[in-house]
Design a protein around this motif. Structure first.
Motif, PDB file in Angstrom:
ATOM      1  N   ALA A   1      15.069  44.039   4.887  1.00 25.56           N
ATOM      2  CA  ALA A   1      14.573  44.871   3.781  1.00 25.56           C
ATOM      3  C   ALA A   1      14.078  43.993   2.623  1.00 25.56           C
ATOM      4  O   ALA A   1      13.010  44.243   2.043  1.00 25.56           O
ATOM      5  CB  ALA A   1      15.687  45.811   3.305  1.00 25.56           C
TER       6      ALA A   1
ATOM      7  N   ALA B   1      25.066  43.174  11.566  1.00 22.09           N
ATOM      8  CA  ALA B   1      24.085  44.261  11.439  1.00 22.09           C
ATOM      9  C   ALA B   1      23.724  44.462   9.968  1.00 22.09           C
ATOM     10  O   ALA B   1      22.551  44.640   9.616  1.00 22.09           O
ATOM     11  CB  ALA B   1      24.658  45.550  12.027  1.00 22.09           C
ATOM     12  N   TYR B   2      24.757  44.399   9.101  1.00 21.89           N
ATOM     13  CA  TYR B   2      24.528  44.535   7.655  1.00 21.89           C
ATOM     14  C   TYR B   2      23.611  43.412   7.176  1.00 21.89           C
ATOM     15  O   TYR B   2      22.609  43.650   6.490  1.00 21.89           O
ATOM     16  CB  TYR B   2      25.873  44.484   6.915  1.00 21.89           C
ATOM     17  CG  TYR B   2      25.744  44.268   5.419  1.00 21.89           C
ATOM     18  CD1 TYR B   2      25.473  45.343   4.567  1.00 21.89           C
ATOM     19  CD2 TYR B   2      25.909  43.010   4.861  1.00 21.89           C
ATOM     20  CE1 TYR B   2      25.350  45.149   3.207  1.00 21.89           C
ATOM     21  CE2 TYR B   2      25.793  42.807   3.498  1.00 21.89           C
ATOM     22  CZ  TYR B   2      25.516  43.877   2.677  1.00 21.89           C
ATOM     23  OH  TYR B   2      25.391  43.686   1.312  1.00 21.89           O
TER      24      TYR B   2
ATOM     25  N   SER C   1      19.927  43.791   8.591  1.00 21.58           N
ATOM     26  CA  SER C   1      19.118  44.879   8.030  1.00 21.58           C
ATOM     27  C   SER C   1      18.804  44.627   6.548  1.00 21.58           C
ATOM     28  O   SER C   1      17.685  44.861   6.085  1.00 21.58           O
ATOM     29  CB  SER C   1      19.799  46.230   8.229  1.00 21.58           C
ATOM     30  OG  SER C   1      21.131  46.159   7.800  1.00 21.58           O
ATOM     31  N   TYR C   2      19.795  44.109   5.811  1.00 25.82           N
ATOM     32  CA  TYR C   2      19.579  43.836   4.388  1.00 25.82           C
ATOM     33  C   TYR C   2      18.522  42.733   4.240  1.00 25.82           C
ATOM     34  O   TYR C   2      17.596  42.833   3.419  1.00 25.82           O
ATOM     35  CB  TYR C   2      20.899  43.423   3.735  1.00 25.82           C
ATOM     36  CG  TYR C   2      20.929  43.552   2.227  1.00 25.82           C
ATOM     37  CD1 TYR C   2      19.804  43.296   1.452  1.00 25.82           C
ATOM     38  CD2 TYR C   2      22.102  43.913   1.564  1.00 25.82           C
ATOM     39  CE1 TYR C   2      19.832  43.407   0.073  1.00 25.82           C
ATOM     40  CE2 TYR C   2      22.136  44.025   0.183  1.00 25.82           C
ATOM     41  CZ  TYR C   2      21.003  43.776  -0.548  1.00 25.82           C
ATOM     42  OH  TYR C   2      21.031  43.885  -1.913  1.00 25.82           O
TER      43      TYR C   2
END
Lengths: 255, 324
Positions: free
Chosen positions: A240, A232-233, A236-237
Motif C-alpha cells: 500500500a 501478511a500484515y 500488504s502494508y
C-alpha cells in the motif's frame, strides 16, 4: 521485468560502490564482535547478553542503512538530474520507483546477510549453532526493513532528505511504540482520545508485529500462527505504501 | 519507419508555479508544430525561450499544462512513445559510479535491447565518438566533452527513429562539434529524424531542413531555412574578371552595384536583388567574365535578433510567421 531489474541492479550497484555504506556496515560488524567483550562486564546469562547485543546491532544498523539510503533514493536522482535520461526512456514512473525500491531492498538483504554470517560465525565459535528461530527472525527483520524502506521511499518521492529523514525516523520510533499507543489510548477517559489512539494504531506502521527478536535471543520457537499474519500484515502494508509512493511520484512534475 | 510526422504538437503549453505564493509563470505558450519524418529540425531561441521546456514535455520529463502532442504517432505521455526515441538532455548528468560501457549497457537494458546487440552497439557507438579508450573508466573521471559524447551514445543505443538533442554541441571542442554535426547528418541519411536545439546558430542553419524560432515561450517563425532566410534577399554577389585597363569602381557604378573588393583584374561586387539579372547580362555584354555568382541571404542570427527585437517591441502575441 528486465527494465525493472535494470533499475534495481543499477541502484544496488550504486549503493555497493558508496563508501559510506561500508562505514555503517563496519560499525555494525564491530558491535556484533564487541558484544563478546560487553558480555564479560555483565551479570547473569552471558550467552543471552551476547545474543541480545549482537542481534540488536543487526536490527539497528540495518534500519540505519535502510533510512540513510531510503530517504535520498528518489531525491538523489532528481537532485543530480540522472532521472532525465531514465524517465525519457520507455519507463513508467511507477516502474522507476519500484525498481529503485527493489534495488535498495537487495542492498539491505546483502547487508543483513553479511552481518548474519558474522553473527553465525560468532555463535559457532562461542555457543554452538544458532537456533532456527534466529533465521526466522531475520526473515521478519527483512519484512520490517521492507516496510520502513517503503515509507522512506514515499517521503523521498516528494521531499528533500532532511524532511524525509525526520518523517522516517519519527515513524521508525512510533512504529516500535504502536502497542503503547493502543494501551495508553484505551486507558484514556476521553472517548475522543481513545478514538484518536485507535486510528493512529491502525494507520501507523506497527514494527513490533514483525519483531520476534526476544524469541530469537532466548532461542524459543515462535508459532506459525504468529509469523503468518505478521508477514501478511507487512506485505500488504508495504504494498500500500509503495503504491502511494508510485502515485505521488507519477503526479510529480520533475524540475 | 513512421510515415507521418514524427512530432506533432497542438496547443501544447506549460505554466510553472513558482515561489512561496505559487505564482504562475508561462514557460511555453500554446505551440503548434509538426516535424516531418526523415528531416532535421532545428529549434532556436534565447535562454528561457521555452526550447528545453518543449523538449522535456515531449520526452515525458515535464507534464504539459494543456494541449496535445504525439511522438512517433503515440501520445507523448505514453512511455511506449519513447521506445524508438533517443534523447540527450542539455548538460547531461549520468551516474558517476558507472563506467561508460556500464552506462550504455544500463540504458540498453531500459530499452530492452537484447544481447549481443546491446554490447555490440555500445562498442560501435563508443568507437564512433572516439571514446572506446575511456569505456572502462568511471564517469566521475570524464570531462564535460567526454560526458557529452557518451550522452550522444546513450541517445543512439536503441537505434532510434527519432533523435531529440537538447544543445548537443554545448561544451564540445571544434572536433567534437564536427563529430556531432556528422552524426546528425548520418542519422538523416539513414532515414531517421533529428529534432535539436542549439545556440550555435551556424550549425542549425547549415544542418536543418526546417527551423523554428521561439522567443519568450512563443513560436515566432517556422519554416525551411531557405524560406525563412530568403535566398537572394540581400542581393547577389558577383565575382568578375574585368577587361584590361578598366577601373573596378566604374564597373560597379555602371552595374549599379557596390564594390566589395578589387584585386588585379578581379572585382567582387554586390548587386541588389532586382538588378541581378540585368547586371550579369550587362557585364558579360561588355566583356567581363563571370567567375562566381552567390545569392546572399540573411543569417539565422540576424533573423533571431530581429525576432527578439520584435518580441521586445510588444508584438509578442502576434501569430508566428510560418514559411513553407
Amino acid at each position: 521485468m528486465s527494465r525493472l531489474w535494470a533499475i534495481a541492479a543499477n541502484t544496488f550497484r550504486e549503493a555497493v560502490r558508496d563508501r559510506v555504506l561500508y562505514s555503517i556496515l563496519f560499525f555494525g560488524v564491530g558491535v556484533i564482535i564487541l558484544s563478546l567483550a560487553l558480555s564479560e562486564v555483565t551479570i547473569g546469562d552471558q550467552d543471552k547478553v551476547v545474543r541480545s547485543i549482537a542481534q540488536g546491532a543487526i536490527d539497528v544498523f540495518a534500519s540505519i542503512i535502510a533510512m540513510f539510503l531510503g530517504v535520498s533514493l528518489v531525491w538523489k536522482e532528481l537532485e543530480h538530474r540522472t532521472i532525465y535520461t531514465v524517465i525519457s526512456k520507455p519507463i513508467p514512473r511507477w516502474m522507476f520507483v519500484l525498481g529503485k525500491y527493489l534495488g535498495l531492498m537487495l542492498t539491505l538483504a546483502v547487508e543483513v546477510l553479511i552481518m548474519l554470517v558474522v553473527y553465525v560465525a560468532l555463535m559457532f565459535t562461542q555457543q554452538g549453532p544458532p537456533a532456527p528461530v534466529v533465521f526466522v527472525s531475520y526473515g521478519l527483520l527483512m519484512a520490517q526493513l521492507a516496510l520502513l524502506t517503503a515509507w522512506a521511499t514515499l517521503f523521498s518521492s516528494y521531499s528533500a532528505p532532511m524532511t524525509a529523514s525526520a518523517f522516517t525516523l519519527a515513524l521508525f520510533v512510533i512504529g516500535h511504540l504502536a502497542d503503547d499507543i493502543w494501551v495508553y489510548g484505551s486507558q484514556a477517559d476521553s472517548p475522543a482520545v481513545q478514538a484518536i489512539a485507535r486510528t493512529l494504531y491502525w494507520v501507523l506502521p506497527n514494527f513490533e508485529i514483525l519483531n520476534i527478536r526476544p524469541w530469537a535471543v532466548h532461542h524459543r520457537d515462535v508459532p506459525w500462527e504468529r509469523i503468518g499474519p505478521a508477514l501478511a500484515y507487512g506485505a500488504s502494508y508495504t504494498a500500500a505504501v509503495l503504491a502511494a509512493a508510485a502515485a505521488v511520484f507519477s503526479r510529480r512534475d520533475i524540475k | 519507419m513512421s510515415e507521418g510526422p514524427v512530432i506533432v504538437s497542438r496547443g501544447l503549453h506549460k505554466t510553472y508555479r513558482t515561489g512561496f505564493w505559487m505564482r504562475p509563470h508561462v514557460g511555453l505558450h500554446p505551440l503548434d508544430l509538426s516535424v516531418a519524418a526523415g528531416s532535421i529540425f532545428g529549434f532556436v531561441g534565447p535562454n528561457g525561450a521555452g526550447k528545453t521546456t518543449t523538449i522535456k514535455i515531449l520526452v515525458g520529463i515535464h507534464e504539459a499544462s494543456g494541449g496535445a502532442a504525439t511522438v512517433l504517432g503515440l501520445d507523448h505521455r505514453d512511455p511506449e512513445a519513447r521506445r524508438k526515441v533517443g534523447f540527450m538532455p542539455e548538460r547531461p548528468y549520468f551516474y558517476p559510479h558507472l563506467t561508460g560501457a556500464e552506462l550504455l549497457d544500463f540504458y540498453g537494458r531500459l530499452f530492452e535491447v537484447p544481447e549481443p546487440t546491446r554490447s555490440q552497439r555500445a562498442r560501435a557507438l563508443l568507437e564512433r565518438v572516439d571514446m572506446a579508450r575511456a569505456a572502462d573508466q568511471p564517469l566521475r573521471s570524464y570531462s564535460k566533452g567526454m560526458l557529452q559524447r557518451v550522452g550522444i551514445c546513450q541517445a543512439l543505443i536503441n537505434d532510434p527513429q527519432l533523435v531529440i538533442l537538447d544543445e548537443p554541441m554545448s561544451g564540445l571542442d571544434p572536433l567534437g562539434r564536427a563529430l556531432v554535426r556528422d552524426l546528425i547528418l548520418e542519422e538523416k541519411a539513414a532515414g531517421r529524424s533529428v529534432f535539436f536545439s542549439s545556440h550555435i546558430l551556424h550549425d542549425v542553419e547549415t544542418l536543418s531542413d526546417r527551423v523554428a524560432i521561439l522567443v519568450g515561450g512563443r513560436l515566432r517563425s517556422e519554416g525551411t531555412v531557405e524560406a525563412l532566410l530568403g535566398a537572394g534577399s540581400k542581393g547577389v554577389e558577383l565575382e568578375l574578371r574585368l577587361p584590361a585597363n578598366t577601373a573596378p569602381a566604374s564597373w560597379a557604378a555602371r552595374l549599379g552595384a557596390e564594390l566589395r573588393r578589387a584585386e588585379g583584374d578581379r572585382a567582387l561586387l554586390v548587386v541588389p536583388p532586382d538588378r541581378a539579372e540585368a547586371a550579369v547580362a550587362l557585364s558579360q555584354a561588355q566583356g567581363a567574365t563571370l567567375l562566381r555568382l552567390t545569392p546572399l541571404r540573411a543569417s539565422l542570427e540576424e533573423l533571431l535578433m530581429s525576432e527578439i527585437q520584435a518580441a521586445g517591441r510588444g508584438s509578442a502575441t502576434a501569430p508566428p510567421a510560418v514559411a513553407p
